[in-house]
Design a protein around this motif. Structure first.
Motif, PDB file in Angstrom:
ATOM      1  N   THR A  13     -42.987 -21.572  -9.200  1.00  0.00           N
ATOM      2  CA  THR A  13     -43.187 -20.157  -8.862  1.00  0.00           C
ATOM      3  C   THR A  13     -44.573 -19.931  -8.275  1.00  0.00           C
ATOM      4  N   PRO A 150     -33.581 -16.498 -12.864  1.00  0.00           N
ATOM      5  CA  PRO A 150     -33.579 -17.925 -12.526  1.00  0.00           C
ATOM      6  C   PRO A 150     -33.375 -18.804 -13.753  1.00  0.00           C
ATOM      7  N   SER A 151     -32.852 -20.013 -13.516  1.00  0.00           N
ATOM      8  CA  SER A 151     -32.496 -20.896 -14.622  1.00  0.00           C
ATOM      9  C   SER A 151     -33.271 -22.205 -14.645  1.00  0.00           C
ATOM     10  N   THR A 155     -34.432 -22.962  -8.686  1.00  0.00           N
ATOM     11  CA  THR A 155     -33.978 -21.591  -8.454  1.00  0.00           C
ATOM     12  C   THR A 155     -35.122 -20.606  -8.664  1.00  0.00           C
ATOM     13  N   GLY A 156     -36.072 -20.938  -9.547  1.00  0.00           N
ATOM     14  CA  GLY A 156     -37.219 -20.068  -9.738  1.00  0.00           C
ATOM     15  C   GLY A 156     -38.006 -19.877  -8.464  1.00  0.00           C
ATOM     16  N   LEU A 159     -35.628 -18.193  -5.595  1.00  0.00           N
ATOM     17  CA  LEU A 159     -35.318 -16.790  -5.875  1.00  0.00           C
ATOM     18  C   LEU A 159     -36.554 -15.902  -5.797  1.00  0.00           C
ATOM     19  N   GLU A 174     -38.042 -13.981 -15.782  1.00  0.00           N
ATOM     20  CA  GLU A 174     -38.255 -15.427 -15.881  1.00  0.00           C
ATOM     21  C   GLU A 174     -38.499 -15.769 -17.345  1.00  0.00           C
ATOM     22  N   TYR A 211     -26.717 -17.829 -17.505  1.00  0.00           N
ATOM     23  CA  TYR A 211     -27.872 -17.606 -16.637  1.00  0.00           C
ATOM     24  C   TYR A 211     -29.153 -17.866 -17.418  1.00  0.00           C
ATOM     25  N   SER A 212     -30.270 -17.932 -16.703  1.00  0.00           N
ATOM     26  CA  SER A 212     -31.596 -18.131 -17.279  1.00  0.00           C
ATOM     27  C   SER A 212     -31.617 -19.389 -18.152  1.00  0.00           C
ATOM     28  N   ARG A 239     -27.595 -16.434 -11.518  1.00  0.00           N
ATOM     29  CA  ARG A 239     -28.810 -16.246 -10.702  1.00  0.00           C
ATOM     30  C   ARG A 239     -29.213 -14.783 -10.571  1.00  0.00           C
TER      31      ARG A 239
END
Length: 331
Positions: A13, A150-151, A155-156, A159, A174, A211-212, A239
């Protein structure tokens, strides 16, 4: 094929922030302890050195933080506001509910609201009831806001880049426990469509939606029931929970005939209930067994590790749900 690096969610991130801030000087980030400290999870480390006043430590006032972000977005900037912990978002609820979510609509489309709220949520290190909450479902009932969950590191990053580039306001939940988690992240990965879920494991017997951070537990549960019972579980990473990509879920349920939804948040009133209702309304004819949900008990999170484990759901509860729903089909 793009070069892959094994980096943490926090590093991923951070890369997203650097790339977006280099690409667009309208992007800035404000928050508590992000300039000198680099963020409570190190996710903003070094940004102050490169971007100067575009990275600013603020007083401890979520109301002022989000209000400043709303004003800046209306003026044409692309602010990223760090809320430290999502648990503190209630302090700024008027700005979120009545300003951020509604400005574009109430000004007849003349006011843009490209604003991202980074909101670390979820349970980590037995932080007790005021620092362990999963509040994302609140915001799925507010028109005008995108809610992203995000997972993993890849994806972090993707996204967050998409959220910053999006013209609409986004709350980026997050999970606190994700920041040290490592994963493969391409060097030049593209942003992800904010409204699109992903099938991260193919299967034929049961659809498992999550998710997550709970997604990793869902994948572990899917592998366990395959190894021990021969069950083929299809796993979907949402997501985004606002909007929900129901088409991907309907397509999977049509194939498997069974649906389990798992999240860390409290089961009552959770995202799982909304997904179950929509599937019951629009894909009931494909179901061979009742829909099952997995989530936390209706209780504030205790500090005690033993009690915390009792309140939360995890891999064992997901495994039980997967076995139960298949046994229901066989009756």
């Amino acid at each position: 094929m793009s070069e892959q690096r094994l980096i943490t969610f926090g590093e991923a991130t951070r890369e997203a922030m650097i790339e977006e801030m280099r690409a667009d000087d309208r992007v800035f980030v404000y928050g508590e302890d992000i300039a000198k400290q680099g963020g409570i999870f190190g996710q903003f480390a070094g940004l102050k050195d490169e971007f100067g006043d575009r990275v600013l430590d603020t007083p401890i006032s979520e109301t002022a933080l989000v209000g400043a972000g709303v004003g800046a977005a209306i003026a044409g900037a692309r602010p990223v506001i760090d809320l430290h912990y999502a648990d503190f978002i209630g302090i700024a609820m008027d700005e979120v509910l009545n300003q951020m979510a509604k400005a574009h609509y109430m000004f007849g489309g003349q006011a843009d609201m490209s604003l991202v709220l980074r909101a670390p949520d979820g349970v980590m290190s037995h932080a007790a009831a005021q620092h362990s909450q999963s509040l994302e479902t609140w915001f799925t009932n507010i028109p005008g806001i995108r809610v992203v969950v995000p997972s993993d590191p890849r994806t972090g990053k993707a996204l967050l880049k998409a959220a910053i580039e999006d013209p609409d306001p986004v709350i980026f939940f997050e999970h606190k426990a994700l920041f040290p988690v490592k994963g493969n992240v391409p060097l030049d990965d593209e942003p992800i469509d904010l409204g699109k879920a992903a099938v991260v494991r193919e299967g034929t017997d049961v659809t498992l939606v999550s998710y997550s951070l709970m997604l990793s537990k869902a994948l572990e549960a899917a592998q366990q029931v395959q190894d021990e019972y021969g069950l083929s579980v299809e796993v979907i990473d949402l997501r985004s929970i606002a909007p929900l990509d129901m088409d991907t879920i309907y397509k999977s349920v049509k194939k498997t005939g069974r649906l389990v939804i798992a999240h860390e948040a409290i089961k009552l009133g959770g995202v799982g209930g909304e997904i179950a209702a929509r599937v019951a309304e629009h894909a009931f004819e494909y179901l061979d067994a009742p829909i099952l949900r997995v989530g936390a008990k209706f209780c504030p999170l205790p500090f005690s590790p033993g009690l915390e484990d009792y309140v939360l759901a995890g891999k064992p509860e997901i495994v039980d749900a997967l076995l139960s729903i298949v046994n229901e089909r066989r009756k």
